[in-house]
Scaffold this motif. Structure first.
Motif, PDB file in Angstrom:
ATOM      1  N   GLY A  70       6.345  -8.650  -3.155  1.00  0.00           N
ATOM      2  CA  GLY A  70       7.615  -9.050  -3.929  1.00  0.00           C
ATOM      3  C   GLY A  70       7.871  -9.169  -5.496  1.00  0.00           C
ATOM      4  N   ARG A  71       6.638  -9.143  -5.780  1.00  0.00           N
ATOM      5  CA  ARG A  71       6.738  -9.155  -7.572  1.00  0.00           C
ATOM      6  C   ARG A  71       6.513  -7.871  -8.069  1.00  0.00           C
ATOM      7  NH1 ARG A  71       2.811 -12.963  -9.976  1.00  0.00           N
ATOM      8  NH2 ARG A  71       4.323 -12.819 -11.499  1.00  0.00           N
ATOM      9  N   PHE A  72       5.765  -7.138  -7.481  1.00  0.00           N
ATOM     10  CA  PHE A  72       5.355  -5.875  -8.109  1.00  0.00           C
ATOM     11  C   PHE A  72       6.072  -4.769  -7.120  1.00  0.00           C
ATOM     12  CE2 PHE A  72       1.845  -8.537  -8.877  1.00  0.00           C
ATOM     13  CZ  PHE A  72       1.223  -7.846 -10.277  1.00  0.00           C
ATOM     14  N   THR A  73       7.227  -4.405  -7.833  1.00  0.00           N
ATOM     15  CA  THR A  73       8.400  -3.637  -7.101  1.00  0.00           C
ATOM     16  C   THR A  73       8.055  -2.115  -7.236  1.00  0.00           C
ATOM     17  OG1 THR A  73      10.083  -4.006  -8.842  1.00  0.00           O
ATOM     18  CG2 THR A  73       9.885  -5.472  -6.663  1.00  0.00           C
ATOM     19  N   PHE A  74       7.262  -1.697  -8.332  1.00  0.00           N
ATOM     20  CA  PHE A  74       6.838  -0.455  -8.482  1.00  0.00           C
ATOM     21  C   PHE A  74       5.394  -0.256  -8.890  1.00  0.00           C
ATOM     22  CE2 PHE A  74       6.672   3.236 -11.777  1.00  0.00           C
ATOM     23  CZ  PHE A  74       6.579   4.191 -10.515  1.00  0.00           C
ATOM     24  N   ALA A  75       4.847   0.693  -8.504  1.00  0.00           N
ATOM     25  CA  ALA A  75       3.353   0.972  -9.299  1.00  0.00           C
ATOM     26  C   ALA A  75       3.058   2.345  -9.005  1.00  0.00           C
ATOM     27  CB  ALA A  75       2.499  -0.100  -8.909  1.00  0.00           C
ATOM     28  N   LEU A  76       2.319   2.928  -9.976  1.00  0.00           N
ATOM     29  CA  LEU A  76       1.701   4.276  -9.677  1.00  0.00           C
ATOM     30  C   LEU A  76       0.241   4.088 -10.435  1.00  0.00           C
ATOM     31  CD1 LEU A  76       2.290   7.027  -8.719  1.00  0.00           C
ATOM     32  CD2 LEU A  76       3.176   7.664 -10.871  1.00  0.00           C
ATOM     33  N   HIS A  77      -0.692   3.872  -9.512  1.00  0.00           N
ATOM     34  CA  HIS A  77      -1.850   3.704  -9.862  1.00  0.00           C
ATOM     35  C   HIS A  77      -2.729   5.026 -10.045  1.00  0.00           C
ATOM     36  CE1 HIS A  77      -1.026  -0.124  -7.931  1.00  0.00           C
ATOM     37  NE2 HIS A  77      -2.319  -0.600  -8.370  1.00  0.00           N
ATOM     38  N   TYR A  78      -3.165   5.260 -11.279  1.00  0.00           N
ATOM     39  CA  TYR A  78      -3.869   6.586 -11.652  1.00  0.00           C
ATOM     40  C   TYR A  78      -5.227   6.019 -11.755  1.00  0.00           C
ATOM     41  CZ  TYR A  78       0.372   8.876 -13.016  1.00  0.00           C
ATOM     42  OH  TYR A  78       1.815   9.342 -12.800  1.00  0.00           O
ATOM     43  N   MET A  79      -6.062   6.449 -10.553  1.00  0.00           N
ATOM     44  CA  MET A  79      -7.340   5.866 -10.529  1.00  0.00           C
ATOM     45  C   MET A  79      -8.446   7.328 -11.314  1.00  0.00           C
ATOM     46  SD  MET A  79      -7.281   3.018  -9.511  1.00  0.00           S
ATOM     47  CE  MET A  79      -7.414   2.022  -8.052  1.00  0.00           C
ATOM     48  N   VAL A  80      -9.107   6.962 -12.062  1.00  0.00           N
ATOM     49  CA  VAL A  80      -9.628   8.124 -13.012  1.00  0.00           C
ATOM     50  C   VAL A  80     -11.039   7.482 -13.183  1.00  0.00           C
ATOM     51  CG1 VAL A  80      -7.826   9.007 -13.674  1.00  0.00           C
ATOM     52  CG2 VAL A  80      -8.974   7.368 -15.019  1.00  0.00           C
ATOM     53  N   GLY A  81     -12.019   8.564 -13.407  1.00  0.00           N
ATOM     54  CA  GLY A  81     -13.372   8.256 -14.073  1.00  0.00           C
ATOM     55  C   GLY A  81     -14.230   7.363 -13.264  1.00  0.00           C
ATOM     56  N   ASP A  82     -14.511   7.861 -11.795  1.00  0.00           N
ATOM     57  CA  ASP A  82     -15.334   7.107 -10.945  1.00  0.00           C
ATOM     58  C   ASP A  82     -16.742   7.228 -11.354  1.00  0.00           C
ATOM     59  OD1 ASP A  82     -16.344   9.114  -8.827  1.00  0.00           O
ATOM     60  OD2 ASP A  82     -14.182   9.712  -9.478  1.00  0.00           O
ATOM     61  N   ALA A  83     -17.411   6.143 -11.098  1.00  0.00           N
ATOM     62  CA  ALA A  83     -18.977   6.318 -11.127  1.00  0.00           C
ATOM     63  C   ALA A  83     -19.222   5.476  -9.716  1.00  0.00           C
ATOM     64  CB  ALA A  83     -19.377   5.690 -12.280  1.00  0.00           C
ATOM     65  N   ILE A  84     -19.767   6.444  -8.816  1.00  0.00           N
ATOM     66  CA  ILE A  84     -20.197   5.875  -7.548  1.00  0.00           C
ATOM     67  C   ILE A  84     -21.527   6.282  -7.037  1.00  0.00           C
ATOM     68  CG2 ILE A  84     -19.756   6.010  -5.056  1.00  0.00           C
ATOM     69  CD1 ILE A  84     -16.896   7.347  -5.784  1.00  0.00           C
ATOM     70  N   ASP A  85     -22.315   5.080  -6.934  1.00  0.00           N
ATOM     71  CA  ASP A  85     -23.759   4.971  -6.573  1.00  0.00           C
ATOM     72  C   ASP A  85     -23.885   4.603  -5.109  1.00  0.00           C
ATOM     73  OD1 ASP A  85     -24.768   5.820  -9.158  1.00  0.00           O
ATOM     74  OD2 ASP A  85     -24.096   3.712  -9.770  1.00  0.00           O
ATOM     75  N   ILE A  86     -24.650   5.398  -4.223  1.00  0.00           N
ATOM     76  CA  ILE A  86     -24.972   5.190  -2.921  1.00  0.00           C
ATOM     77  C   ILE A  86     -26.455   4.394  -2.968  1.00  0.00           C
ATOM     78  CG2 ILE A  86     -25.330   5.846  -0.568  1.00  0.00           C
ATOM     79  CD1 ILE A  86     -22.359   6.536  -1.804  1.00  0.00           C
TER      80      ILE A  86
END
Length: 155
Positions: A70-86
């Motif tokens: 209800g509060r965030f009526t528009f968003a465009l998430h640019y997710m970048v630069g991941d570092a993932i460790d298994i």
């Protein structure tokens, strides 16, 4: 380094976690779809964000996303630069991401910059969020930018 099979599995796990994070971003960008977001978390998950609170368990997380939609009526998430460790177990992992997000929050055009520190668990062969920590670096109104107002007040 492991066997070829172990190395391929690790790469597949990293790819699956990247897809999980993109699904998270897509559900956020779909007006913070509470149902679509909640299924991405383990039953005992925790989501917390700077200035947004801490939510433990799927029911609390669902309630947070319901309110946010209800509060965030528009968003465009640019997710970048991941570092993932298994982890050596192959069923736990950690990830670090950068977020750049233009958004409309409470009717105001905003710029958001944050980082995410995530913990993932593989449940029944599927990677899910076990903990998400969103660290805001700024939440700035479009009209003034982050130099003048690095953290806008949200009611």
């Amino acid at each position: 380094m492991g066997t070829l099979e172990q190395r391929v599995q690790r790469l597949q796990d990293i790819t699956d976690i990247r897809r999980l994070k993109i699904e998270y971003a897509q559900q956020c960008d779909d007006n913070y779809n509470p149902d679509g977001l909640t299924v991405l978390f383990t039953d005992d998950a925790v989501w917390e964000g700077t200035g947004l609170g801490r939510y433990e368990g799927k029911q609390a997380i669902h309630g947070f996303w319901t309110d946010a939609s209800g509060r965030f009526t528009f968003a465009l998430h640019y997710m970048v630069g991941d570092a993932i460790d298994i982890a050596p177990s192959g069923v736990e992992a950690t990830g670090h991401w950068y977020l750049w997000e233009p958004a409309t929050i409470d009717g105001r055009a905003m710029f958001v910059a944050a980082t995410y520190d995530d913990v993932y668990k593989k449940v029944d062969g599927r990677w899910l969020f076990h903990r998400v920590q969103a660290h805001s670096h700024f939440l700035a109104p479009y009209e003034s930018g982050w130099v003048k107002v690095p953290f806008a007040e949200l009611d």
